[in-house]
Design an enzyme around this catalytic site. Sequence first.
Site, PDB file in Angstrom:
ATOM      1  N   ASP A   1       0.863  -1.173   0.000  1.00 31.39           N
ATOM      2  CA  ASP A   1       0.000   0.000   0.000  1.00 31.39           C
ATOM      3  C   ASP A   1       0.905   1.231   0.000  1.00 31.39           C
ATOM      4  OD1 ASP A   1      -2.266   1.661   0.374  1.00 31.39           O
ATOM      5  OD2 ASP A   1      -1.877   1.700   2.517  1.00 31.39           O
TER       6      ASP A   1
ATOM      7  N   ASP B   1      -1.484  -0.764   5.980  1.00 32.36           N
ATOM      8  CA  ASP B   1      -1.781  -0.271   7.330  1.00 32.36           C
ATOM      9  C   ASP B   1      -3.258  -0.023   7.572  1.00 32.36           C
ATOM     10  OD1 ASP B   1      -1.908   2.023   5.608  1.00 32.36           O
ATOM     11  OD2 ASP B   1      -1.861   3.260   7.407  1.00 32.36           O
TER      12      ASP B   1
ATOM     13  N   GLU C   1      -0.454  21.295   0.117  1.00 35.66           N
ATOM     14  CA  GLU C   1      -0.998  22.599   0.489  1.00 35.66           C
ATOM     15  C   GLU C   1      -0.387  23.094   1.784  1.00 35.66           C
ATOM     16  OE1 GLU C   1      -5.194  22.857   0.706  1.00 35.66           O
ATOM     17  OE2 GLU C   1      -5.460  23.076  -1.451  1.00 35.66           O
TER      18      GLU C   1
END
EC number: 7.6.2.1
Length: 1224
Positions: free
Chosen positions: A425, A880, A557
């Site tokens: 992942d 996870d 951001e």
Amino acid sequence: MAPGRIRAKIKRSSLYTFGCIRPHVDSPDEPHQFRGPGFSRHVCCNQPQLHQKKPLKYCKNYISTTKYNVVTFLPKALFEQFRRVANVYFLFAAFLSLTPVSPFSAYSMIAPLAFVIGLSMAKEAVENWHRFMQDMKVNMRKVRVHNGEGTFSLKPWMNIRVGDVIKVEKDQFFPADLLLLSSSYEDGICYVETMNLDGETNLKVKRSLETTLSLDDDSTFKDFRGTVKCEDPNPNLYTFVGNLEYKRQVYPLDPSQILLRDSKLRNTSHVYGVVIFSGHDSKVMQNATKSPSKRSTIEKQMDKIIYVLFTLLVLISLISSTGFAIKTKTQMPSWWYMQAPDDEGLYDPKNAALSGFYHLITALILYGYLIPISLYVSIELVKVLQALFINNDLNMYDEETGTPAQARTSNLNEELGMVDTILSDKTGTLTCNQMDFLKCSIAGMPYGVRSSEVEMAAANQMAMDLEGHDDHFTRSRGQNGSEIELEAARVSKESLGIPIKGFSFEDNRLMNGNWAREANPEVLQLFFRVLALCHTAIPEFNEETDGYSYEAESPDEGAFLVAAREFGFEFCRRTQSSIFVRERNLSSQEFVEREFKLLNLLDFTSKRKRMSVIIQDETGQILLLCKGADSIIFDRLSKNGRMFEEATTKHLNDYGEAGLRTLALAYKVLEESEYISWNEEFIKAKTSIGGDREAMLEQVSDMMEKDLILVGATAVEDKLQQGVPQCIDKLAQAGLKIWVLTGDKMETAINIGFSCSLLRQGMKQICISMNVDMLNQNSKKHAVNYYFVTDQVVKENIKMQLTNAIQMIKLEKDPHAAYALIIDGKTLTYALEEDLKHQFLDLAVGCASVICCRVSPKQKAMVTRLVKEGTGKTTLAIGDGANDVGMIQEADIGVGISGVEGMQAVMASDFAIAQFRFLERLLVVHGHWCYKRIAQMICYFFYKNIAFGLTLFYFEAFTGFSGQSVYDDWYMLLFNVVLTSLPVIALGVFEQDVSSEICLQFPALYQQGPRNLFFDWYRIFGWMGNGLYCSLIVFFLNIIIFYDQAFRAGGQTADMTVVGTAMFTCVIYVVNCQIALTMSHFTWIQHFLIGFSIIAWYVFLILYGMMPPELSGNAYKIFVEALAPAPIFWLSILLVTVACNLPYLAHISFQRSFNPMDHHVIQEIKYYKKDIEDRHMWTRESSKARQETKIGFSARVDAKIRHLKQMLQKKSSVLSPRVATPRT
């Protein structure tokens, strides 16, 4: 006022154009009409007591991921034990030991089997208990639940029921699937992090129905009643259909009102919700599968060896029974002392066939020692001890979270050393979701002197190479040393100040207001304003630091806002329609708070690859500020806006080579009339209802985002989890393939691929996707059969892409060429179909790295199954979140990341670690050790049992196939349980061919596991052959020595008990000396256990011989009176031991001298301390000891070095004529 409530009066929906704008109130949605099965759920809100009886009784919120429970443990655990072939045989033999045909007493067969099975089941029970305790950690989490009187009290998750009203507070997980009723924001908006479900880090906006907004306080729920009718439990995370009946009105529900279990509340003080689905009915648990029963490759192969040995057992039993039948028929009538036939009919000359059959059963039991009964229990014990070493490895202990590594099952330890492909992942596994602003390009000028990790590694490696023996580059270095340093990288020193999270920029030209003295200060100011204004973040004042921190949708951001703050443009406040920024004044250098009116916000999407805001400054000027992928921004530049394009493009390429994530920044000045006209169209599209709303918004946004003017570009370093690039690099050097399967968007996945060196500049990317333009053309031509043709054409198009890509790889001639396969979830749906999946796998296997993005949890599991079954090699899945559970359970080995978000992945895993970087040690060290230990242990087990068991066959043949055992029952009982078991357990627990440091320095050693060098049939049959040889030597040398000659001083010859005891003593010495020769790593434990095994045999002989003859039988005082005084006994032990072990000693001496394996070379270097005396040789050997790889940090550094060397060669070729040409 508490932090988080400051923002409560902001109507957040106005900030989001695509996700959560409410339709016009004049056009209310119609309630859903349910037809057919699958929509029978009926929830009574705030009345959980109604759900305690049928038909409205639903499952509890208690969850369990254990393999067994109290009821199923006994039958399931017994089934697991008797799945093993050897155990079935021993169960059969135990039953037969109760009959007269058994050559042994019943206790000698039943007791070992009961001990072995009982110990294995106890181990399973302990592991299952640990899983249960982890489940209870989740079940006992607390949440506030309405108690019916307008007050809320804390209750464990497990006690929550369908219909309960729940109050979830900021940063808490949702305990069940909830219907959102209201939030701390007055318009019912809340922010949810679904990283645990789909891997995405950006926050999702959820909104309640307007009719429930008034339920905004604890007391308002006292009289709250409502009914939800909705779909039945299902695994689809992204859909929900239902109706809410409230105040005699029916309101339709959709996924935007549903809060899923294991997602997390963010940026919102609290929410109220009612439980719709609980426990295993929740969508995340519906996606989970039952805990699979996994078996390692070695254990499966061990069954095949058992079959081989069982075949050998049957063969020699048939020989024995045939010989017995012939002897019974032809010779037994003349043996008057046998009194044939006997009373039980076991030998009858008149019915020799039946006697032969009885003898076959006797022989099957007698030769059962060929199959080691203690093998399984010894392996179980060894694996448990190996697991303890894994659990207590301090190098895999995460100090930050206090989390150690955990082997949740010990059945798969050796499988860790045989992994071929890792499927990982991304979010939370590879990344820690932190970006650092490192460099930027503004107005065609590069800024930022700090080097990225890739640049520093390349510079260091280049320096090492140049210090070598390459004369050409040494000369070049002497001529152009300063140029090389500049070309390689400028390695900056760490700043002395306190590090700022998200900001690693160093360049005095821009800091402390110095940017005002640069050549284009207006452009620089605009660049900083884009950073400070073009976002959707919310500021929070931190009283401890006396500054602002930012709650941003994405880490990018956050990094941009921190950078803007450090450059002197601090975003400090946001209202419904304005953004406030504290700026440094160009002339006075004083900070001034400026207000910018926020007119429109155009969100970032994976399709748009950009984000824009339209603002109006204090002078009334209207600006569009845009940031996005450079390819998208450059396509939208005006002719006058390309002034800095060439320089910026060069800088973007440099940043990409340095492994940085880049975005381009641009702006556009708008006339008021132009904006008003466009805004009317935008509002019309924004408030439209229907399926084409998104397309209309997209079209209107495109109209505005064109004719832009380029300002510059940013370069941020994606902060991966600590040690991830190094870990991936080491795993790649160990020869492992790494795939990334993520639910995140393609751009993010690609950027992460670059950050962790799965992708690099120069690597050819193969993007398999659906050709939308072609489909649109096709749909116009074939409007009648649109759906059929589209599906068929998409499939054909994907097949053509796969075929072309495979062909391209086959025709590639550049040895350094590397390919990366990138595919999204929609395309993967077709690629995983039966007729395309093998073609897809062929392409993926041919690529250096594979990234699958936008994949669902089910697709993750399907890809894992395809790799596992298609390649036939060992796969490891690591993740996870709850969205990784299917993948973790499908893989041969599942690893969960603990100490991050949630525990679903850990509870479904076989091994748990706190960070991805620990996977390196788990595989390269523990995996390598465990594989070799278990492989050698099993081979040795079969060797010693063959060496021992075949002597029984030889003796029986020597005595006319009588079925007589040459050994006492107690000897045979103790052989596997005590006398030879402890050294082999020491081998399985403590053996190290090399130390852990060497394993990490020489990662190529790991390939001994995937190539199965220590447990292939060649080695297995080699050990069996060694056992056969030893059995022949032990038997025949003892027979020759003791047959027909005086044994004692009085002239007596040896009887059967003496010969058997002497023979057994020789076996004990031979097999214990053999294991000593096998071991590479000795501690006092191994010395003690080998010595103890031999001494224990003598102690037993003495004690057993001291017992009364009724108990000891023929072994009464056999050692003290018969064996110990006889020199021939001691000489025979020495002769037999040397004769048996000499061939093996010769074999390993020859192998080490003429055909050494990798670890043999390293062992000799370490033994002669060449690693200390000759560091150059040690460095050379360690550089060789890595698999050639095209991914990882080393591959990226190698590519950078090749590039630098090419540049040096060009410079040398230019400079050489000037130096060499003599003056005439």
